[in-house]
Design a protein around this motif. Structure first.
Motif, PDB file in Angstrom:
ATOM      1  N   PHE A 209     -10.611   0.625   9.288  1.00 19.43           N
ATOM      2  CA  PHE A 209      -8.553   0.333   8.600  1.00 19.43           C
ATOM      3  C   PHE A 209      -7.711   0.504   9.849  1.00 19.43           C
ATOM      4  CE2 PHE A 209     -10.282   2.482   5.191  1.00 19.43           C
ATOM      5  CZ  PHE A 209     -10.184   1.507   3.913  1.00 19.43           C
TER       6      PHE A 209
ATOM      7  N   ARG B 268       1.037  -6.764  -4.923  1.00 18.61           N
ATOM      8  CA  ARG B 268       0.241  -7.877  -3.589  1.00 18.61           C
ATOM      9  C   ARG B 268       0.088  -9.023  -4.704  1.00 18.61           C
ATOM     10  NH1 ARG B 268      -5.326  -4.341  -1.550  1.00 18.61           N
ATOM     11  NH2 ARG B 268      -3.347  -2.822  -0.433  1.00 18.61           N
TER      12      ARG B 268
ATOM     13  N   ALA C 112      -6.405  10.674   7.005  1.00 19.44           N
ATOM     14  CA  ALA C 112      -5.215  10.057   5.599  1.00 19.44           C
ATOM     15  C   ALA C 112      -7.166   9.228   4.572  1.00 19.44           C
ATOM     16  CB  ALA C 112      -4.731   9.474   5.810  1.00 19.44           C
ATOM     17  N   PHE C 113      -6.700   8.929   3.233  1.00 23.48           N
ATOM     18  CA  PHE C 113      -7.179   8.485   2.555  1.00 23.48           C
ATOM     19  C   PHE C 113      -6.676   7.823   1.653  1.00 23.48           C
ATOM     20  CE2 PHE C 113      -7.004  12.906   1.167  1.00 23.48           C
ATOM     21  CZ  PHE C 113      -6.643  12.716  -0.214  1.00 23.48           C
TER      22      PHE C 113
ATOM     23  N   GLN D 209       1.412  -1.678  -0.208  1.00 25.90           N
ATOM     24  CA  GLN D 209       0.533  -0.115  -0.273  1.00 25.90           C
ATOM     25  C   GLN D 209       0.531   1.339  -0.106  1.00 25.90           C
ATOM     26  OE1 GLN D 209      -2.293  -0.352   3.678  1.00 25.90           O
ATOM     27  NE2 GLN D 209      -0.408  -0.643   4.632  1.00 25.90           N
TER      28      GLN D 209
ATOM     29  N   GLY E 252     -10.784   4.604   0.558  1.00 25.73           N
ATOM     30  CA  GLY E 252     -11.151   4.233   2.104  1.00 25.73           C
ATOM     31  C   GLY E 252     -10.120   5.724   2.823  1.00 25.73           C
ATOM     32  N   CYS E 253     -10.545   5.936   3.825  1.00 27.36           N
ATOM     33  CA  CYS E 253     -10.392   6.891   4.903  1.00 27.36           C
ATOM     34  C   CYS E 253     -10.973   7.107   6.113  1.00 27.36           C
ATOM     35  CB  CYS E 253     -10.864   8.408   3.966  1.00 27.36           C
ATOM     36  SG  CYS E 253     -12.483   8.424   4.017  1.00 27.36           S
ATOM     37  N   GLY E 254     -10.268   7.561   6.776  1.00 24.91           N
ATOM     38  CA  GLY E 254     -10.544   8.338   7.924  1.00 24.91           C
ATOM     39  C   GLY E 254      -9.488   8.954   8.914  1.00 24.91           C
TER      40      GLY E 254
ATOM     41  N   GLU F 174      -2.312   8.452  -1.957  1.00 27.66           N
ATOM     42  CA  GLU F 174      -2.337   8.576  -0.334  1.00 27.66           C
ATOM     43  C   GLU F 174      -2.369   9.206  -0.150  1.00 27.66           C
ATOM     44  OE1 GLU F 174      -2.241   4.967   1.078  1.00 27.66           O
ATOM     45  OE2 GLU F 174      -2.638   6.130   3.323  1.00 27.66           O
TER      46      GLU F 174
ATOM     47  N   SER G 125       0.067   3.842   2.126  1.00 24.86           N
ATOM     48  CA  SER G 125       0.542   3.965   3.660  1.00 24.86           C
ATOM     49  C   SER G 125       1.871   4.040   4.482  1.00 24.86           C
ATOM     50  CB  SER G 125      -1.050   3.606   4.186  1.00 24.86           C
ATOM     51  OG  SER G 125      -2.101   3.281   3.646  1.00 24.86           O
TER      52      SER G 125
ATOM     53  N   GLN H 105      -1.505   3.219  -6.296  1.00 29.72           N
ATOM     54  CA  GLN H 105      -3.044   3.968  -5.608  1.00 29.72           C
ATOM     55  C   GLN H 105      -1.986   4.564  -5.339  1.00 29.72           C
ATOM     56  OE1 GLN H 105      -2.000   1.516  -1.574  1.00 29.72           O
ATOM     57  NE2 GLN H 105      -3.750   0.846  -2.172  1.00 29.72           N
TER      58      GLN H 105
HETATM   59  N1  DAH Z   1      -4.726   1.803   2.970  1.00 29.83           N
HETATM   60  C1  DAH Z   1      -5.911   1.139   1.838  1.00 29.83           C
HETATM   61  C2  DAH Z   1      -5.655   0.179   1.384  1.00 29.83           C
HETATM   62  O1  DAH Z   1      -4.269  -0.178   0.917  1.00 29.83           O
HETATM   63  C3  DAH Z   1      -6.160   2.345   1.717  1.00 29.83           C
HETATM   64  C4  DAH Z   1      -6.289   3.143   2.646  1.00 29.83           C
HETATM   65  C5  DAH Z   1      -8.015   3.509   3.183  1.00 29.83           C
HETATM   66  C6  DAH Z   1      -5.177   4.585   3.036  1.00 29.83           C
HETATM   67  C7  DAH Z   1      -7.858   4.125   5.106  1.00 29.83           C
HETATM   68  C8  DAH Z   1      -5.512   5.230   3.548  1.00 29.83           C
HETATM   69  C9  DAH Z   1      -6.835   5.684   4.737  1.00 29.83           C
HETATM   70  O2  DAH Z   1      -4.727   6.288   3.864  1.00 29.83           O
HETATM   71  O3  DAH Z   1      -7.069   5.830   5.709  1.00 29.83           O
HETATM   72  O4  DAH Z   1      -6.314  -0.650   1.266  1.00 29.83           O
END
Ligand code: DAH
Length: 355
Positions: free
Chosen positions: A254, A200, A310-311, A174, A287-289, A215, A176, A213
């Motif tokens: 997450f 992956r 983050a997302f 990821q 995806g986020c939070g 981020e 992240s 991705q």
């Molecule tokens: N890293 C997650 C994935 O690969 C995606 C993701 C979700 C990144 C939420 C984020 C987050 O920063 O807040 O599925």
């Protein structure tokens, strides 16, 4: 004398009417060649009495000179005409249309990445990058992903052979970990996006062993979920070019965010076609939070002072939805016909995908 005059007239008119240089050369040989009629005539002078020779000599010479001049004149004319003909035959037809040039095109993935970073830049985010070969800490532990989490399993993650120091590195699963590296190296306020390739152990119609991705990370004081929502809504409306696009924030999980959400955009499926922006169905895109306090603390940022969101989103998925590309695997088939169909001209790329 009449004979001579006849000879002269015949030759002069033959010369005048000679249609080609070859015919003219034949005439010249017949008249002035070694055995030519005029040359033979000249030879008769030698046998004449001096007086006659003097008289005839002037006449014969005159005829010879006249015929020679006529030959030259005709030769020049015919040569010029032949040259004109030749030029006409060899001329270049510039009205022919040029052969088409094979132009390269911008891959939809590059185009999508360009558009994504363009939008986030306009919102004040900086673009950062991180390594593709990561360690366990940045890819998992610092992100609060526990040791027993399924993402760590070998069937999901590509691990490298154990190094001499006993550490097992991996291909990042990821983007992240770039959050972690950014927070370790920079004090808040932080506003970054990190686009890039991830890996992956997966392969089917919707999964490839490598994909991309982007981020996002926003850290400052007094940041709350409202900021996250505004940012994601504005981004989606700008990217899909649908100003009133409806979005839904669905509670999710997450390990690195709390609370976490998945973002869906409104769509309908009609006659096998996916139409974005019309209400009826939902499609997950992001995806986020709110960044988990443990993640902030893991990076040396005081979670009682700073908060953030983050997302993360898949770039191929965004490109497929926006440009109508049905199969994820085609992104990596390196098929030139596909690229000619779905690719963008460099000009379009510069215009941010404007059509
Ligand atoms: N890293 C997650 C994935 O690969 C995606 C993701 C979700 C990144 C939420 C984020 C987050 O920063 O807040 O599925």
């Amino acid at each position: 004398m009449t004979d001579i005059n006849d000879l002269q007239t015949t030759y002069l008119s033959a010369i005048k009417g000679a249609p080609t240089l070859t015919v003219l050369e034949e005439i010249r040989l017949n008249a002035l060649g070694k055995q030519g009629e005029i040359s033979l005539l000249m030879k008769t002078l030698g046998k004449m009495e001096p007086k006659e020779r003097q008289e005839k000599g002037v006449i014969f010479n005159g005829i010879r000179t006249q015929i020679a001049a006529a030959l030259e004149e005709r030769k020049a004319k015919l040569a010029a005409a032949e040259m004109t003909e030749k030029l006409k035959a060899e001329s270049l037809d510039v009205s022919l249309s040029a052969r088409g040039e094979l132009k390269g095109s911008v891959h939809p993935l590059s185009q999508a990445q360009y558009e994504l970073t363009e939008i986030f830049s306009s919102m004040g985010f900086h673009v950062v990058e991180g390594p593709h070969i990561e360690d366990d800490f940045h890819n998992f532990s610092a992100l609060n992903i526990p040791p027993e989490h399924p993402a760590r399993e070998e069937q999901d993650t590509f691990y490298l052979p154990k190094g001499e120091d006993g550490e097992t590195l991996l291909l990042r699963t990821q983007t992240s970990p770039v959050q972690i590296r950014t927070m370790q190296n920079k004090k808040p306020p932080i506003r970054v996006v990190a686009p890039g390739r991830v890996y992956r152990s997966d392969y089917d119609q919707t999964h490839t062993p490598t994909f991309h991705q982007i981020e996002g990370l926003f850290i400052d004081r007094n940041i709350h979920m409202g900021h996250l929502k505004r940012c994601v809504v504005d981004f989606c409306r700008a990217f899909f070019e649908i100003p009133d696009l409806e979005l839904r924030f669905r509670p999710s999980f997450f390990p690195f965010t709390e609370p976490s959400a998945e973002v869906d955009i409104a769509c309908v499926r009609r006659d096998g076609e996916l139409i974005l922006g019309e209400k009826g169905d939902w499609l997950e895109v992001i995806g986020c939070g709110m960044v988990h306090p443990k993640v902030l603390d893991n990076c040396g940022i005081d979670s009682t002072e700073y908060q953030g969101f983050a997302f993360g989103l898949g770039i191929e998925r965004m490109a497929m939805l926006k440009y109508g590309i049905p199969d994820l695997r085609s992104f990596y088939d390196t098929d030139n016909r596909w690229l000619r169909h779905y690719g963008f001209s460099a000009f379009e790329a510069l215009m941010g995908g404007a059509k």
